[in-house]
Design a protein around this motif. Structure first.
Motif: not given
Length: 260
Positions: A50-52, A74-78, A110-114, A141-143
């Motif tokens: 659901a989230a990373i 295509a990345i869902d930064w939210s 630019q991408v507006k992370p959640g 932490i994923d990445i």
């Protein structure tokens, strides 16, 4: 939705211990490859979770990788929580050299992370370390998207303060002169006297806890550090050698950093 495409394939690839090493013709190809592969990993994880959570380095060496990431619509930064690795102590809140500002300018705005968690070095160091450690401990932490310094540091874990078995997740450190001079070499400061002497940094165990590591290292000024990273003993004398023990770390080099 647009997804960036890599123009060039690596001109050489190998594996040193567990570390995957890809060498590209130039830093643009390097950054595109690192950004695309990181983007693909992000989308793969978001298809499963659901989230990373992602940690980013802030340095000119990351510019092309960050630009490639920012272009992938295509990345869902939210659904992504982001952190950064280190921050100077002693700079004003509006100083352009602050690493939080760097990442805001090149990616986050630019991408507006959640959720964006920035290190606030204006706080008392002990209090900020406790606050940021608690945020890091909330979930794995994923990445981690990182680079290495001219002295082999990862984040601000310079050889004198690097600890592969550090018990902290973030700590206050004194920067060594090689590290500070690199900031001048990178054009971030006009002179060595302008570079702060202390910073807050995520520790090596905090960085190594990431499941997937993408390490971008372009440029001739990094050649000796790369050589030591790939060929030297795994030691805090060159902290980046520890990357050879991570189960999923890829290092992206160009001809200049790898050596022609």
């Amino acid at each position: 939705m647009s997804e960036p495409q890599v123009q060039d394939q690596p001109v050489w690839h190998t594996r040193i211990d567990a570390l995957k090493v890809n060498v590209y013709q130039n830093r643009i190809a390097l950054g595109q490859a690192a950004g695309l592969e990181a983007a693909n990993q992000i989308k793969s994880l978001l298809a499963e979770k659901a989230a990373i959570r992602i940690i980013f380095a802030a340095a000119p060496s990351q510019n092309e990788m960050l630009e490639t990431l920012a272009q992938d619509e295509a990345i869902d930064w939210s659904r992504i929580t982001v952190f950064h690795m280190d921050e100077y102590i002693g700079l004003s809140e509006d100083a352009p050299q602050r690493f939080g500002s760097f990442l805001n300018d090149r990616l986050f705005d630019q991408v507006k992370p959640g959720t964006v968690h920035l290190i606030n070095s204006m706080n008392k160091a002990e209090d900020e370390c406790k606050r940021y450690s608690a945020l890091l401990e909330e979930a794995p932490i994923d990445i981690v998207c990182l680079g290495i310094g001219e002295n082999g540091h990862i984040a601000f874990n310079d050889p004198p303060v690097a600890d592969f078995a550090d018990t902290e997740l973030i700590k206050r450190v004194e920067l060594d002169d090689v590290c500070r001079q690199q900031q001048v070499n990178d054009g971030c400061f006009e002179s060595l006297d302008d570079v702060p002497t202390h910073a807050l940094t995520l520790t090596i165990p905090a960085l190594m806890s990431g499941t997937h590591l993408f390490c971008s290292v372009p440029g001739v000024t990094k050649h000796q550090a790369v050589k030591r990273t790939l060929n030297g003993a795994i030691s805090t004398e060159c902290p980046s050698t520890i990357l050879r023990e991570h189960p999923d770390c890829t290092m992206y080099l160009d001809r200049d950093s790898y050596g022609r």
